[in-house]
Motif scaffolding. Structure first.
Motif, PDB file in Angstrom:
ATOM      1  N   CYS A 134      29.054  39.886  46.984  1.00  0.00           N
ATOM      2  CA  CYS A 134      29.777  40.044  45.723  1.00  0.00           C
ATOM      3  C   CYS A 134      28.915  40.761  44.690  1.00  0.00           C
ATOM      4  O   CYS A 134      29.413  41.564  43.894  1.00  0.00           O
ATOM      5  CB  CYS A 134      30.234  38.694  45.194  1.00  0.00           C
ATOM      6  SG  CYS A 134      31.772  38.085  45.960  1.00  0.00           S
ATOM      7  N   CYS A 173      34.653  34.622  51.327  1.00  0.00           N
ATOM      8  CA  CYS A 173      35.602  35.717  51.569  1.00  0.00           C
ATOM      9  C   CYS A 173      34.917  37.028  51.218  1.00  0.00           C
ATOM     10  O   CYS A 173      35.421  37.832  50.427  1.00  0.00           O
ATOM     11  CB  CYS A 173      36.864  35.520  50.742  1.00  0.00           C
ATOM     12  SG  CYS A 173      38.223  36.579  51.278  1.00  0.00           S
ATOM     13  N   ASN A 176      36.453  40.562  50.846  1.00  0.00           N
ATOM     14  CA  ASN A 176      37.251  40.883  49.660  1.00  0.00           C
ATOM     15  C   ASN A 176      36.425  40.789  48.381  1.00  0.00           C
ATOM     16  O   ASN A 176      36.965  40.513  47.307  1.00  0.00           O
ATOM     17  CB  ASN A 176      38.461  39.954  49.561  1.00  0.00           C
ATOM     18  CG  ASN A 176      39.523  40.263  50.596  1.00  0.00           C
ATOM     19  OD1 ASN A 176      39.335  41.114  51.454  1.00  0.00           O
ATOM     20  ND2 ASN A 176      40.641  39.574  50.525  1.00  0.00           N
ATOM     21  N   MET A 179      34.716  38.333  43.813  1.00  0.00           N
ATOM     22  CA  MET A 179      35.773  37.349  43.623  1.00  0.00           C
ATOM     23  C   MET A 179      35.342  36.247  42.660  1.00  0.00           C
ATOM     24  O   MET A 179      34.160  36.071  42.368  1.00  0.00           O
ATOM     25  CB  MET A 179      36.163  36.740  44.968  1.00  0.00           C
ATOM     26  CG  MET A 179      35.062  35.995  45.681  1.00  0.00           C
ATOM     27  SD  MET A 179      35.561  35.426  47.324  1.00  0.00           S
ATOM     28  CE  MET A 179      36.865  34.270  46.912  1.00  0.00           C
ATOM     29  N   TYR A 196      41.573  31.193  44.350  1.00  0.00           N
ATOM     30  CA  TYR A 196      40.666  32.331  44.496  1.00  0.00           C
ATOM     31  C   TYR A 196      41.373  33.620  44.086  1.00  0.00           C
ATOM     32  O   TYR A 196      42.556  33.828  44.389  1.00  0.00           O
ATOM     33  CB  TYR A 196      40.210  32.465  45.951  1.00  0.00           C
ATOM     34  CG  TYR A 196      39.332  31.332  46.429  1.00  0.00           C
ATOM     35  CD1 TYR A 196      37.985  31.274  46.083  1.00  0.00           C
ATOM     36  CD2 TYR A 196      39.851  30.317  47.243  1.00  0.00           C
ATOM     37  CE1 TYR A 196      37.179  30.241  46.524  1.00  0.00           C
ATOM     38  CE2 TYR A 196      39.047  29.286  47.690  1.00  0.00           C
ATOM     39  CZ  TYR A 196      37.707  29.253  47.325  1.00  0.00           C
ATOM     40  OH  TYR A 196      36.909  28.230  47.759  1.00  0.00           O
ATOM     41  N   GLU A 198      40.481  37.742  44.399  1.00  0.00           N
ATOM     42  CA  GLU A 198      39.546  38.602  45.140  1.00  0.00           C
ATOM     43  C   GLU A 198      39.791  40.082  44.842  1.00  0.00           C
ATOM     44  O   GLU A 198      40.796  40.442  44.229  1.00  0.00           O
ATOM     45  CB  GLU A 198      39.730  38.340  46.649  1.00  0.00           C
ATOM     46  CG  GLU A 198      39.599  36.866  47.035  1.00  0.00           C
ATOM     47  CD  GLU A 198      40.446  36.496  48.237  1.00  0.00           C
ATOM     48  OE1 GLU A 198      41.036  37.399  48.867  1.00  0.00           O
ATOM     49  OE2 GLU A 198      40.568  35.291  48.541  1.00  0.00           O
ATOM     50  N   ASP A 199      38.857  40.929  45.308  1.00  0.00           N
ATOM     51  CA  ASP A 199      38.941  42.377  45.083  1.00  0.00           C
ATOM     52  C   ASP A 199      39.118  42.682  43.594  1.00  0.00           C
ATOM     53  O   ASP A 199      39.997  43.464  43.193  1.00  0.00           O
ATOM     54  CB  ASP A 199      40.116  42.988  45.879  1.00  0.00           C
ATOM     55  CG  ASP A 199      39.802  43.103  47.362  1.00  0.00           C
ATOM     56  OD1 ASP A 199      38.713  43.603  47.696  1.00  0.00           O
ATOM     57  OD2 ASP A 199      40.635  42.679  48.184  1.00  0.00           O
ATOM     58  N   THR A 222      43.795  38.494  47.202  1.00  0.00           N
ATOM     59  CA  THR A 222      43.371  39.858  46.896  1.00  0.00           C
ATOM     60  C   THR A 222      44.190  40.453  45.752  1.00  0.00           C
ATOM     61  O   THR A 222      45.396  40.249  45.658  1.00  0.00           O
ATOM     62  CB  THR A 222      43.462  40.765  48.130  1.00  0.00           C
ATOM     63  OG1 THR A 222      43.045  42.083  47.765  1.00  0.00           O
ATOM     64  CG2 THR A 222      44.875  40.821  48.688  1.00  0.00           C
ATOM     65  N   CYS A 230      43.106  39.596  54.179  1.00  0.00           N
ATOM     66  CA  CYS A 230      41.744  40.082  54.432  1.00  0.00           C
ATOM     67  C   CYS A 230      41.740  41.307  55.340  1.00  0.00           C
ATOM     68  O   CYS A 230      40.701  41.670  55.901  1.00  0.00           O
ATOM     69  CB  CYS A 230      40.891  38.979  55.059  1.00  0.00           C
ATOM     70  SG  CYS A 230      40.582  37.596  53.960  1.00  0.00           S
TER      71      CYS A 230
END
Length: 254
Positions: A134, A173, A176, A179, A196, A198-199, A222, A230
């Protein structure tokens, strides 16, 4: 303060020590620090609600009667959800009473696991993943955007009590990255959620904060519209159909 003066060397000023504790809120262990205050001391009332006491009994029923202490982690989690995302000393003492152990046994658990907060957090507690994947993908930019937008430092609570920003290690994760996870304590234990996102980009994480502020529910997972869960961004480029099975050997010919 007088007690600190008696036990500390003269070279260490009690006020400087307390300021050091407050400054330590910049680090990931910050929310495990304890300083007695009006709303966090042994005499601060804490009782499970009737509904949560029923839940506590159901949790303890999963363990043999002589191993009730095994329920300490789920009971701490339940108390934290009820108490707006953090655990006062009195809540830990109540759990120790319920499971029949000295209070120190509960303190040991609550201060070991970073998921338990020992000081106040916001109704929405946002934790940014700080682990390598990350970080490489820009998690520090995500955190900077959050802190600037909310006008706080790491682990501080906004003036309206709505938001706080902390750090968490790997959320599992990495594909992705970057996050964050948002713990939602706005409705106590009955409506508690843990989601969560993400991205992320700095712009998108601020948009998510504003959606939460309005009481909306941002789509979880995401935030990349070209990705499904994913899967690869933009869709698969290989394995576009079911793989052919390997030929079966003619065992009779062997």
């Amino acid at each position: 303060m007088q007690a600190l003066r008696r036990i500390l060397p003269s070279s260490i000023r009690p006020r400087a020590l307390l300021q050091g504790f407050r400054d330590a809120r910049l680090y990931s262990t910050a929310l495990n620090l304890h300083i007695n205050s009006q709303d966090n001391n042994e005499n601060t009332p804490f009782e499970f609600t009737k509904a949560n006491m029923d839940k506590a009994k159901e949790i303890m029923s999963h363990y043999p009667l002589n191993y009730k202490q095994s329920a300490v982690i789920p009971l701490l989690d339940l108390a934290q959800q009820q108490h707006g995302g953090w655990l006062p000393v009195s809540a830990m003492n109540k759990i120790a009473e319920i499971i029949g152990v000295p209070s120190i046994r509960v303190y040991e658990v609550a201060t070991f696991y970073s998921m338990f907060n020992r000081t106040k957090v916001g109704k929405y507690h946002i934790q940014v993943c700080g682990t390598t994947p990350c970080m490489i993908r820009g998690s520090r930019d995500i955190e900077a955007a959050l802190l600037k937008h909310l006008g706080v430092k790491r682990n501080e609570v906004t003036k309206d009590g709505m938001f706080s920003v902390g750090e968490m290690e790997c959320m599992g994760c990495c594909v992705n990255a970057p996050m964050v996870v948002v713990s939602d304590y706005t409705n106590g234990s009955e409506g508690y959620s843990y989601n969560y996102y993400e991205d992320l980009t700095p712009k998108r994480v601020v948009e998510i904060v504003e959606m939460l502020r309005k009481g909306e529910k941002p789509p979880v997972g995401t935030q990349n519209p070209t990705r499904i869960k994913c899967g690869p961004a933009g869709g698969n480029t290989t394995l576009l159909s079911d793989p052919k099975p390997p030929p079966c050997r003619d065992l009779d010919a062997v």
